[in-house]
Design a protein around this motif. Sequence first.
Motif, PDB file in Angstrom:
ATOM      1  N   PRO A 145     -31.917  54.855  48.297  1.00 53.65           N
ATOM      2  CA  PRO A 145     -31.896  56.180  48.917  1.00 53.65           C
ATOM      3  C   PRO A 145     -33.318  56.660  49.230  1.00 53.65           C
ATOM      4  CG  PRO A 145     -31.352  56.326  46.565  1.00 53.65           C
ATOM      5  CD  PRO A 145     -31.453  54.873  46.894  1.00 53.65           C
ATOM      6  N   HIS A 146     -33.466  57.348  50.365  1.00 56.76           N
ATOM      7  CA  HIS A 146     -34.778  57.885  50.752  1.00 56.76           C
ATOM      8  C   HIS A 146     -34.591  59.219  51.453  1.00 56.76           C
ATOM      9  CE1 HIS A 146     -36.677  54.139  49.701  1.00 56.76           C
ATOM     10  NE2 HIS A 146     -36.006  53.455  50.612  1.00 56.76           N
ATOM     11  N   CYS A 191     -41.555  60.050  51.797  1.00 53.81           N
ATOM     12  CA  CYS A 191     -40.283  60.078  51.096  1.00 53.81           C
ATOM     13  C   CYS A 191     -40.434  60.938  49.845  1.00 53.81           C
ATOM     14  CB  CYS A 191     -39.881  58.658  50.718  1.00 53.81           C
ATOM     15  SG  CYS A 191     -38.310  58.595  49.830  1.00 53.81           S
ATOM     16  N   SER A 193     -37.761  60.946  47.408  1.00 58.31           N
ATOM     17  CA  SER A 193     -36.782  60.511  46.410  1.00 58.31           C
ATOM     18  C   SER A 193     -37.520  60.135  45.123  1.00 58.31           C
ATOM     19  CB  SER A 193     -36.001  59.301  46.923  1.00 58.31           C
ATOM     20  OG  SER A 193     -35.251  59.672  48.071  1.00 58.31           O
ATOM     21  N   HIS A 199     -41.750  55.742  45.331  1.00 60.20           N
ATOM     22  CA  HIS A 199     -41.259  55.813  46.711  1.00 60.20           C
ATOM     23  C   HIS A 199     -42.405  55.999  47.696  1.00 60.20           C
ATOM     24  CE1 HIS A 199     -36.743  55.841  46.613  1.00 60.20           C
ATOM     25  NE2 HIS A 199     -37.056  55.834  45.318  1.00 60.20           N
ATOM     26  N   LEU A 204     -43.781  54.533  52.040  1.00 62.51           N
ATOM     27  CA  LEU A 204     -43.036  55.513  52.848  1.00 62.51           C
ATOM     28  C   LEU A 204     -43.867  56.789  53.047  1.00 62.51           C
ATOM     29  CD1 LEU A 204     -39.464  54.966  51.398  1.00 62.51           C
ATOM     30  CD2 LEU A 204     -40.273  54.357  53.691  1.00 62.51           C
TER      31      LEU A 204
HETATM   32 CU   LIG Z   1     -37.867  56.712  49.157  1.00 56.37          CU
END
Ligand SMILES: [Cu+2]
Length: 345
Positions: A145-146, A191, A193, A199, A204
């Motif tokens: 998940p992001h 990101c 998450s 993350h 990201l």
């Molecule tokens: Cu992420």
Amino acid sequence: MRRLWENKVSRRKLLGGAAATGAALPVLHEVIPHRGVHGGTSAAHAAVERHRMAHRGSGHLGAVGRVDNRRNGFDPQAILRDFDTGTVRNGVREWDIVAEDREIEVAPGVKYAAWTYNGRVPGPTLRAREGERLRVNFTNGSSHPHTIHFHGIHRDVMDGVPGVGAGNIGPGESTSYEFDATPFGLHLYHCHSTPLAEHIAKGLYGAFVIDPREGRPAADELLMVMNGFDTNFDRSNEVYGVNTVAFAYINEPIRVRRGELVRIYLVNALEFDFVNSFHVHANFFDYYPTGTKLEPRDFTDTVILGQGERGILELRFPYAGKYMFHAHVSEFAELGWMGFFEVTG
Ligand SMILES: [Cu+2]
């Protein structure tokens, strides 16, 4: 080398030892892990050993060999001047961004299992003008998940954090983030998450430029995202660079023209280290922290940036020649974060 890593000697201890014996410069080759942490890197092991032997006592800057930019799918030279203004549809400026898992090479022979936006690290440099309506269509093509969290001023439901608005976007899912371009300046997106540091550190993140309504003076504009890679998952980085590839601009200097205004959009996307810095040799620059004011705050040759901090640098090179730039955190410089401007004309 193998024994050192199995004993979990940290890069910092190793650096201290290397410096004490006067062999600090080739240290990148001494500390890159090569125990196959990213799946079968015996070739990487051999490559690192070759570099290590080639550099022993040479005092040479940088790494032997080159990263394969084509295999990576992005080139640090191209990223410098690649500003993505998206597409305007019905008065809204839009981008499509896909999160993808991708193995990238961050130093010669050193592979890293990255998570990317649109296949590159850093992600695309999104550029808009103050006051425009923006829409970012996000699809998660990754196996985790992001989100995309933008810096800027906007409603909570568009903030890209878990538990608010669309929250986490699962593998195969999509969402759109919509907000106004404000304030003008240099921002970032990443990101959000959890675990957050991982993350971000996996790749990201990207730069988000909002131009002032009246624009800025014409210049040769360059994006520099300072980053690093924790290649052995010990929550400290072994490889550092600008726009991902260690020593990229040592191997291929950034070409600029004498007397021309150069504007650098400088972002610190580093995780696991509290500060990063930028120092240019034989010159000074105007510095606009976060780019949110049109008057410079400083005239200096070194800036220090905390995690997530960024700023705009403006300078002109009065003389032709090769001018070094690097982190003034010397340890980072020796592990890849250094380069040259090549001034012509
Ligand atoms: Cu992420």
